[in-house]
Design an enzyme around this catalytic site. Structure first.
Site, PDB file in Angstrom:
ATOM      1  N   ASP A   3      30.956  -2.336 -26.971  1.00  0.00           N
ATOM      2  CA  ASP A   3      30.300  -1.117 -27.456  1.00  0.00           C
ATOM      3  C   ASP A   3      29.480  -1.408 -28.708  1.00  0.00           C
ATOM      4  OD1 ASP A   3      29.611   1.528 -27.421  1.00  0.00           O
ATOM      5  OD2 ASP A   3      31.549   2.280 -28.149  1.00  0.00           O
ATOM      6  N   ASN A  61      28.235   6.762 -17.968  1.00  0.00           N
ATOM      7  CA  ASN A  61      26.959   6.277 -18.504  1.00  0.00           C
ATOM      8  C   ASN A  61      25.744   6.731 -17.679  1.00  0.00           C
ATOM      9  OD1 ASN A  61      28.455   3.171 -19.639  1.00  0.00           O
ATOM     10  ND2 ASN A  61      27.942   4.962 -20.858  1.00  0.00           N
ATOM     11  N   SER A  66      29.902   2.512 -17.392  1.00  0.00           N
ATOM     12  CA  SER A  66      30.926   3.462 -16.947  1.00  0.00           C
ATOM     13  C   SER A  66      30.295   4.517 -16.043  1.00  0.00           C
ATOM     14  CB  SER A  66      31.585   4.140 -18.153  1.00  0.00           C
ATOM     15  OG  SER A  66      30.706   5.099 -18.718  1.00  0.00           O
TER      16      SER A  66
HETATM   17  C1  IPE Z   1      32.123   2.768 -22.960  1.00  0.00           C
HETATM   18  O1  IPE Z   1      31.160   2.865 -23.976  1.00  0.00           O
HETATM   19  C2  IPE Z   1      31.507   2.223 -21.714  1.00  0.00           C
HETATM   20  C3  IPE Z   1      31.031   0.850 -21.800  1.00  0.00           C
HETATM   21  C4  IPE Z   1      31.199   0.034 -22.807  1.00  0.00           C
HETATM   22  C5  IPE Z   1      30.344   0.376 -20.627  1.00  0.00           C
HETATM   23  P1  IPE Z   1      30.417   4.237 -24.277  1.00  0.00           P
HETATM   24  O2  IPE Z   1      29.570   4.007 -25.464  1.00  0.00           O
HETATM   25  O3  IPE Z   1      29.755   4.756 -23.059  1.00  0.00           O
HETATM   26  O4  IPE Z   1      31.656   5.177 -24.620  1.00  0.00           O
HETATM   27  P2  IPE Z   1      31.756   6.577 -25.357  1.00  0.00           P
HETATM   28  O5  IPE Z   1      30.905   7.550 -24.606  1.00  0.00           O
HETATM   29  O6  IPE Z   1      31.245   6.391 -26.756  1.00  0.00           O
HETATM   30  O7  IPE Z   1      33.202   6.905 -25.326  1.00  0.00           O
HETATM   31  C1  IPE Z   2      27.634  -0.336 -25.013  1.00  0.00           C
HETATM   32  O1  IPE Z   2      26.773  -0.042 -26.052  1.00  0.00           O
HETATM   33  C2  IPE Z   2      26.919  -0.645 -23.722  1.00  0.00           C
HETATM   34  C3  IPE Z   2      27.017   0.408 -22.695  1.00  0.00           C
HETATM   35  C4  IPE Z   2      27.753   1.482 -22.785  1.00  0.00           C
HETATM   36  C5  IPE Z   2      26.241   0.222 -21.484  1.00  0.00           C
HETATM   37  P1  IPE Z   2      26.218   1.422 -26.264  1.00  0.00           P
HETATM   38  O2  IPE Z   2      24.954   1.580 -25.486  1.00  0.00           O
HETATM   39  O3  IPE Z   2      27.261   2.438 -25.962  1.00  0.00           O
HETATM   40  O4  IPE Z   2      25.903   1.414 -27.807  1.00  0.00           O
HETATM   41  P2  IPE Z   2      26.132   2.595 -28.840  1.00  0.00           P
HETATM   42  O5  IPE Z   2      27.570   2.994 -28.730  1.00  0.00           O
HETATM   43  O6  IPE Z   2      25.210   3.699 -28.464  1.00  0.00           O
HETATM   44  O7  IPE Z   2      25.811   1.988 -30.174  1.00  0.00           O
HETATM   45 MG    MG Z   3      28.678   3.338 -27.066  1.00  0.00          MG
END
Ligand code: IPE
Ligand code: IPE
Ligand code: MG
Length: 264
Positions: free
Chosen positions: A42, A90, A87
């Site tokens: 993340d 996502n 996810s």
């Molecule tokens: C969790 O990260 C999913 C992945 C790392 C693929 P998110 O950034 O989507 O999670 P939330 O929404 O902050 O919980």
């Molecule tokens: C994790 O990084 C990757 C995915 C969830 C695909 P994020 O895209 O969630 O990055 P932040 O949380 O917005 O910084």
């Molecule tokens: Mg994230």
């Protein structure tokens, strides 16, 4: 001794994978290594924003971080590495970001396949992959059809794409329900082990360690069943900066944990 009777940490590093390691001189000193590590990668978006860049710039650098972490995991003797790449939730992101992530994953699979296979690392995919774009499904098929002989198998890299734990558990319940309806399974035979055997991680040990980067402290629908007794490790480091040092720091912290499993 009392301490030794506890399953304090993972397996000692005496397995064949450690012995096959060619990087003996630089191998980090770890007393115990988990067999299975799960990672919620993340912080790509925030990392990019901090540099005045688009979110996809962060995802691209996130792929570089995956490469480094996979290499380090295999080097220290981890047998299963499960990474959360996309996810089910996502899909709610802007279309351009979703399309960009799908393309990045599809390209990364093909770009890394030969190197990973040569290193004895096989890729597996967990999640509802049937509803992914066709080019990503094709990359997944290519990777999953690439066989590694048992004696050369060093690590399994599970990539969670379009994954959610509630989807996975509902799928397991549906399959078990069908078996009961067909009369090949009786309700008395439904045990925790049977449920584990119907999950996407069937045949693998539960993760001993879960890592989440970027300071968030939640599971976000990841491996809810499998993480029942897992050690949780949260770090403020954003995923593109996690890398080798980040993984080794997490493994050193894991070594200090005392796993009691309800006992004293
Ligand atoms: C969790 O990260 C999913 C992945 C790392 C693929 P998110 O950034 O989507 O999670 P939330 O929404 O902050 O919980
Ligand atoms: C994790 O990084 C990757 C995915 C969830 C695909 P994020 O895209 O969630 O990055 P932040 O949380 O917005 O910084
Ligand atoms: Mg994230």
């Amino acid at each position: 001794m009392l301490c030794e009777s506890r399953e304090k940490t993972g397996r000692r590093r005496t397995g064949s994978m450690a012995q096959n390691d060619n990087h003996t001189a630089s191998r980090p000193a770890l007393n115990a290594v988990p067999r299975h590590v799960a990672i919620i990668m993340d912080g790509n978006g925030r990392w990019a924003k901090g540099r005045g860049e688009e979110r996809l710039y962060g995802h691209r650098h996130g792929v570089d971080a995956v490469r480094e972490v996979v290499r380090t995991a295999a080097e220290v003797g981890i047998e299963y590495l499960t990474v959360y790449a996309f996810s089910t939730e996502n899909w709610g992101r802007p279309e351009a970001e979703v399309d960009g992530i799908m393309a990045l994953i599809a390209n990364a699979i093909l770009a890394e396949l030969d190197t990973l296979t040569g290193a004895g690392i096989r890729m597996r995919f967990i999640g509802d992959t049937g509803s992914l774009p066709e080019n990503l499904r094709a990359s997944i098929r290519t990777a999953e059809n690439t066989a590694i002989p048992k004696e050369r198998l060093r690590m399994t890299l599970n990539v969670a794409v379009n994954y959610s734990a509630r989807w996975e558990l509902a799928e397991a319940a549906r399959q078990i329900g069908e078996s009961v309806c067909r009369g090949v399974l009786s309700p008395e035979e439904i045990t925790p082990e049977l449920i584990s055997d119907h999950l996407t991680t069937r045949g693998m040990p539960d993760p001993e360690l879960l890592i989440r980067t970027s300071g968030e402290q939640r599971l976000s629908n990841f491996l809810l069943w499998q993480l029942s007794y897992t050690e949780l490790y949260f770090t403020d480091t954003l995923w593109p900066e996690f890398g080798r040092d980040g993984l080794l720091a997490a493994l050193h912290e894991y070594e200090q944990r005392e796993r009691r499993f309800g006992r004293l």
